[in-house]
Design a protein around this motif. Structure first.
Motif, PDB file in Angstrom:
ATOM      1  N   ASN A   4       2.213  10.167 -10.758  1.00  0.00           N
ATOM      2  CA  ASN A   4       0.785  10.468 -10.691  1.00  0.00           C
ATOM      3  C   ASN A   4       0.389  10.339  -9.228  1.00  0.00           C
ATOM      4  O   ASN A   4       0.329   9.228  -8.685  1.00  0.00           O
ATOM      5  CB  ASN A   4       0.023   9.474 -11.581  1.00  0.00           C
ATOM      6  CG  ASN A   4      -1.471   9.666 -11.529  1.00  0.00           C
ATOM      7  OD1 ASN A   4      -2.030  10.104 -10.518  1.00  0.00           O
ATOM      8  ND2 ASN A   4      -2.127   9.314 -12.620  1.00  0.00           N
ATOM      9  N   GLU A   6      -2.408  10.753  -7.549  1.00  0.00           N
ATOM     10  CA  GLU A   6      -3.636  10.023  -7.237  1.00  0.00           C
ATOM     11  C   GLU A   6      -3.386   8.511  -7.252  1.00  0.00           C
ATOM     12  O   GLU A   6      -3.796   7.786  -6.350  1.00  0.00           O
ATOM     13  CB  GLU A   6      -4.715  10.397  -8.257  1.00  0.00           C
ATOM     14  CG  GLU A   6      -6.118  10.025  -7.834  1.00  0.00           C
ATOM     15  CD  GLU A   6      -7.143  10.593  -8.813  1.00  0.00           C
ATOM     16  OE1 GLU A   6      -7.873   9.777  -9.396  1.00  0.00           O
ATOM     17  OE2 GLU A   6      -7.190  11.829  -8.960  1.00  0.00           O
ATOM     18  N   GLU A   7      -2.671   8.066  -8.268  1.00  0.00           N
ATOM     19  CA  GLU A   7      -2.392   6.631  -8.397  1.00  0.00           C
ATOM     20  C   GLU A   7      -1.418   6.154  -7.316  1.00  0.00           C
ATOM     21  O   GLU A   7      -1.603   5.107  -6.711  1.00  0.00           O
ATOM     22  CB  GLU A   7      -1.797   6.354  -9.789  1.00  0.00           C
ATOM     23  CG  GLU A   7      -1.652   4.860 -10.082  1.00  0.00           C
ATOM     24  CD  GLU A   7      -0.264   4.513 -10.599  1.00  0.00           C
ATOM     25  OE1 GLU A   7       0.298   3.526 -10.104  1.00  0.00           O
ATOM     26  OE2 GLU A   7       0.243   5.243 -11.464  1.00  0.00           O
ATOM     27  N   ILE A   8      -0.414   6.968  -7.026  1.00  0.00           N
ATOM     28  CA  ILE A   8       0.576   6.558  -6.030  1.00  0.00           C
ATOM     29  C   ILE A   8      -0.050   6.491  -4.642  1.00  0.00           C
ATOM     30  O   ILE A   8       0.292   5.617  -3.840  1.00  0.00           O
ATOM     31  CB  ILE A   8       1.835   7.456  -6.055  1.00  0.00           C
ATOM     32  CG1 ILE A   8       3.053   6.723  -5.476  1.00  0.00           C
ATOM     33  CG2 ILE A   8       1.671   8.723  -5.278  1.00  0.00           C
ATOM     34  CD1 ILE A   8       3.848   6.001  -6.460  1.00  0.00           C
ATOM     35  N   LYS A  10      -3.158   5.649  -3.968  1.00  0.00           N
ATOM     36  CA  LYS A  10      -3.882   4.363  -3.932  1.00  0.00           C
ATOM     37  C   LYS A  10      -2.916   3.218  -3.662  1.00  0.00           C
ATOM     38  O   LYS A  10      -3.186   2.338  -2.852  1.00  0.00           O
ATOM     39  CB  LYS A  10      -4.604   4.118  -5.263  1.00  0.00           C
ATOM     40  CG  LYS A  10      -5.853   4.926  -5.449  1.00  0.00           C
ATOM     41  CD  LYS A  10      -6.491   4.592  -6.790  1.00  0.00           C
ATOM     42  CE  LYS A  10      -7.570   5.603  -7.131  1.00  0.00           C
ATOM     43  NZ  LYS A  10      -8.034   5.494  -8.505  1.00  0.00           N
ATOM     44  N   ARG A  11      -1.787   3.248  -4.347  1.00  0.00           N
ATOM     45  CA  ARG A  11      -0.796   2.174  -4.183  1.00  0.00           C
ATOM     46  C   ARG A  11      -0.165   2.198  -2.791  1.00  0.00           C
ATOM     47  O   ARG A  11       0.174   1.149  -2.244  1.00  0.00           O
ATOM     48  CB  ARG A  11       0.262   2.284  -5.269  1.00  0.00           C
ATOM     49  CG  ARG A  11      -0.318   1.953  -6.648  1.00  0.00           C
ATOM     50  CD  ARG A  11       0.686   2.085  -7.776  1.00  0.00           C
ATOM     51  NE  ARG A  11       1.872   1.300  -7.508  1.00  0.00           N
ATOM     52  CZ  ARG A  11       3.104   1.714  -7.815  1.00  0.00           C
ATOM     53  NH1 ARG A  11       3.310   2.882  -8.385  1.00  0.00           N
ATOM     54  NH2 ARG A  11       4.139   0.940  -7.540  1.00  0.00           N
ATOM     55  N   ALA A  21       5.600   1.493  -4.041  1.00  0.00           N
ATOM     56  CA  ALA A  21       5.090   2.847  -4.251  1.00  0.00           C
ATOM     57  C   ALA A  21       5.909   3.860  -3.442  1.00  0.00           C
ATOM     58  O   ALA A  21       6.248   4.938  -3.942  1.00  0.00           O
ATOM     59  CB  ALA A  21       3.607   2.924  -3.871  1.00  0.00           C
TER      60      ALA A  21
END
Length: 181
Positions: A4, A6-8, A10-11, A21
């Motif tokens: 994902n 978007e999530e990666i 952020k991480r 990440a």
């Protein structure tokens, strides 16, 4: 492995999670980037070096990546730039004209112990080597990587219409190469 984005992203910007990440980014993109780079530099060993440089450059610039483009597009741009830098450096080292992509690629293809294609595959690679650099990149991304024109557009910063025209011209040049040979 699918991630994902978007999530990666952020991480990647979280100091507690960025290493893990980035490991996931490497796991997800190593193989597709390897094959993308390999089509440009031909040699297996050189491809591994360029891939490593790609990830080193991405890691050192990960804080400045804001997600304005897809993570995959950003990585492909880095890989393309690292490949071009490598090719130009090798041409200079081998005393080959910077404008003579064809002989550099064919020399690399002929001397690559890891090339496992048959004679027809080798001829296709020689035909691709006759294309101008940008057409070669577009052809490889569309034909081999089955990328969408929209994704190629984001990576290369070229309009979809221009990409379609370049791909069409590349296909015609490759057809002509096989007709003559």
């Amino acid at each position: 492995m699918s991630i994902n984005e978007e999530e990666i992203i952020k991480r990647l910007h979280d100091p507690r999670e960025c290493r893990q990440a980035f490991s996931e980014v490497i796991a997800a993109y190593s193989e597709p980037l390897y094959w993308h780079i390999r089509k440009m530099v031909i040699s297996h060993d050189d491809t591994n070096d360029v891939l490593q440089n790609t990830f080193l450059k991405a890691w050192s610039n990960v804080e400045s990546f804001r997600g304005d483009s897809k993570l995959s597009s950003w990585l492909y741009k880095i890989a393309i730039n690292e490949s071009i830098t490598f090719i130009n450096r090798e041409k200079q080292r081998q005393n080959i004209s910077i404008d003579d992509d064809e002989s550099f690629i064919i020399n690399s293809l002929e001397s690559d112990d890891w090339f496992d294609g048959d004679e027809l595959q080798k001829e296709l690679q020689k035909a691709i080597a006759t294309l101008p650099e940008k057409q070669r990149m577009i052809f490889n991304m569309k034909y081999f990587d089955d990328m969408k024109y929209e994704d190629i557009s984001e990576i290369l910063g070229t309009s979809v219409g221009a990409l379609k025209a370049s791909y069409h011209h590349a296909v015609k040049k490759i057809e002509n190469f096989f007709t003559k040979n």
